[in-house]
Write an enzyme that holds these catalytic residues in place. Structure first.
Site, mmCIF file in Angstrom:
data_model
loop_
_atom_site.group_PDB
_atom_site.id
_atom_site.type_symbol
_atom_site.label_atom_id
_atom_site.label_comp_id
_atom_site.label_asym_id
_atom_site.label_seq_id
_atom_site.Cartn_x
_atom_site.Cartn_y
_atom_site.Cartn_z
ATOM 1 C CD GLU A 332 -2.788 -1.353 2.367
ATOM 2 O OE1 GLU A 332 -2.614 -0.564 3.326
ATOM 3 O OE2 GLU A 332 -3.610 -2.284 2.412
ATOM 4 C CD GLU A 439 -4.918 -7.761 0.861
ATOM 5 O OE1 GLU A 439 -5.751 -7.153 1.581
ATOM 6 O OE2 GLU A 439 -3.706 -7.494 0.842
#
Length: 569
Positions: A332, A439
């Protein structure tokens, strides 16, 4: 109607409701390798004319049907609106360019009757050449919408050409998906069985069995799998690739400085290896400041932080070298910049460089959320994620990294915007690197199983997507969003969808045998999903004719492949 922030949205100056569109209409399923979409001197023309939009004749246009849209700090209201219908998918496209200035973001926004803004897609437009803006909307209610262009610069001077909005029923959209799946996930293989003198072996029988599919639909796991035999059996009977939710993360493996503990990760990896399950590494580092080990958050000295960070990279990557399919190196790092603030602007790029040196053959991911999900929050849009990967690859020594994009896919509990998702995957796919959904999940909601299947099929039908990992499991696993079975391991409705797709996306075990009959030119062709196969050649009468070999069917071999087998007899 809700006011729009001045300077960020540029009115498209509407668009008449009609069923014929004067410009070209871009197929949302056009593959990036068959249509150049960035910086073309003149937009390509198409024979397709269907669409829902047409510019008003009051719009200023050049002779080549180029419309000029200028930001002047105010919004000029549209005189007409477009009626959209719940249950349909609307695909938007337009060719855009800047008349002056450097690269700027240009996007499309839909404003609903209640003032809600739906971001439909975006590109980086350039001066002097055209770029294709694609996207769309899947309305959750029927109603009128206004359509705007948006830019991150209120002074941007944008030209647009061939603006189109196409309507698809969900049935029509799925038909397009299925057609593309046949093209990108399968190849037609023709077997030729001959003797050494090149004559056909009449009476030959060909048996085919898939041993491993190329495209993997996997599932994450957590430490609870070590505590439940039922969970282990459930998992091993379904999935061939996984990632660990938290067990490889820094805050798990080194809770106290200098005291590393890989016990859980090692045990989970052992279970995976014993059951032929591949493991994707998640994550070496995390750029979110609150996701560091507590003791790391207390470090103020950049030199000290650099030392412990380098130790972390070396420790975890050396320990699992040769055992993983890839790593999220700095998780991220579009949303967050902890290491950049502490260690300098090139921190992420330098860490990818070290990871590459430690394991040159490993796939290294940029892994982000809210990239394909079309959330209101737009920090890690597709173009920003693409630019982050380009930045990493441009760092000295990184040009040969085996890069990949991880799109996490944490979807909201509502109808997914499949048109936006496809355009987002197009943007990410334009890098030419593999994309994984890493995910995928969605909070519990009515129709969850329907929405999850739509998302999975959208990903599977995109040529750049190479695999999917869902964040899900049985009730005992603790995954409380995508729960695939109850405590007795009986499937939920969403679990039924996953099992259905696992079966559909691998070659059926009972592939009909191929018989070579009388004609020497007898062509025996079978459609096979890409993957690895065992092929056995036998004969109906001559028992001495028997041979077996391994075959890999790939996209690179072409949609029609010829396999020649020479029998020594």
């Amino acid at each position: 109607m809700k006011n729009i922030d001045n300077g960020f949205f540029l009115c498209m100056l509407l668009l008449l409701w009609c069923f014929l569109h004067s410009g070209i209409s871009i197929d949302p399923f056009s593959q990036s390798d068959s249509l150049k979409t960035e910086c073309v001197m003149k937009p390509p023309r198409s024979s397709e004319t269907q669409g829902l939009l047409q510019f008003s004749r009051s719009v200023e246009a050049d002779s080549d049907e180029e419309w000029k849209i200028d930001g002047n700090g105010s919004i000029r209201e549209m005189t007409q609106r477009i009626q959209l219908h719940q249950g349909n998918i609307y695909s938007f496209s337009a060719w855009v360019k800047l008349r002056e200035g450097n690269k700027k973001k240009v996007g499309v926004v839909f404003r609903t009757e209640n003032g809600r803004l739906v971001h439909g897609g975006e590109v980086r437009a350039k001066q002097g050449c055209w770029t294709l803006l694609k996207g769309g909307i899947v309305p959750d209610v029927s109603g009128l919408v206004d359509i705007f262009f948006e830019s991150d610069d209120k002074e941007a001077k944008i030209s647009a050409s061939d603006v189109s909005l196409k309507q698809f029923s969900k049935k029509e959209w799925k038909l397009k998906q299925d057609q593309l799946i046949e093209k990108i996930r399968k190849s037609k293989v023709r077997f030729e069985v001959t003797y050494q003198n090149n004559t056909a072996v009449k009476g030959a029988v060909i048996s085919i069995e898939q041993t491993k599919p190329s495209f993997l639909l996997g599932c994450a796991m957590n430490f609870r799998i070590l505590q439940s035999e039922g969970y282990r059996n459930w998992f091993a009977s379904r999935f061939k690739i996984t990632s660990f939710t938290n067990e490889m993360k820094w805050y798990t493996t080194e809770k106290e400085r200098g005291q590393e503990n890989y016990t859980a990760a090692d045990s989970m990896l052992k279970f995976a290896e014993e059951n032929g399950i591949l493991v994707r590494g998640h994550t070496v580092l995390w750029d979110d400041p609150i996701m560091q080990p507590t003791w790391v958050q207390e470090i103020d000295d950049p030199n000290d932080l650099m030392n412990v960070t380098l130790n972390r990279i070396n420790s975890v990557m050396t320990r699992y070298k040769g055992k993983l399919t890839g790593w999220d190196v700095v998780n991220e790092n579009v949303h967050w910049d902890y290491f950049e603030k502490m260690l300098g602007a090139n921190a992420s790029s330098s860490f990818y460089n070290l990871a590459f040196k430690l394991d040159p053959d490993l796939t290294l991911f940029v892994n982000e959320y809210n990239t394909i999900e079309n959330r209101v929050e737009v920090t890690a849009t597709p173009i920003k994620v693409k630019e982050k990967m380009e930045e990493i690859l441009a760092y000295p020594g990184n040009m040969n990294i085996k890069g990949a994009i991880g799109a996490q896919g944490h979807f909201r509990p509502t109808q997914p915007n499949l048109a936006y998702m496809r355009s987002a995957l197009d943007t990410l796919g334009s890098l030419g690197l593999p994309i994984w959904l890493t995910e995928l999940d969605m909070p519990k909601c009515p129709n969850q199983e329907i929405y999850i299947e739509e998302i999975l099929r959208e990903a599977y039908s995109h040529p750049a997507v190479k695999g999917i990992i869902i964040f899900a499991g049985p009730e005992v696993s603790g995954f409380d969003k995508l729960t695939l079975s109850d405590k007795e391991f009986n499937n939920t409705a969403t679990g039924d969808v996953i099992d259905k797709l696992l079966k559909e996306w691998q070659q059926p075990s009972e592939i009909p045998k191929i018989f070579i009959k009388d004609s020497e030119n007898d062509e025996k062709e079978v459609s096979l999903l890409h993957g690895h196969y065992n092929v056995n050649i036998s004969h109906t009468l001559m028992k001495n004719i028997s041979t077996s070999y391994s075959l890999e069917v790939t996209k690179e071999m072409g949609h029609h492949q010829v396999v020649r087998v020479v029998i020594n007899a």
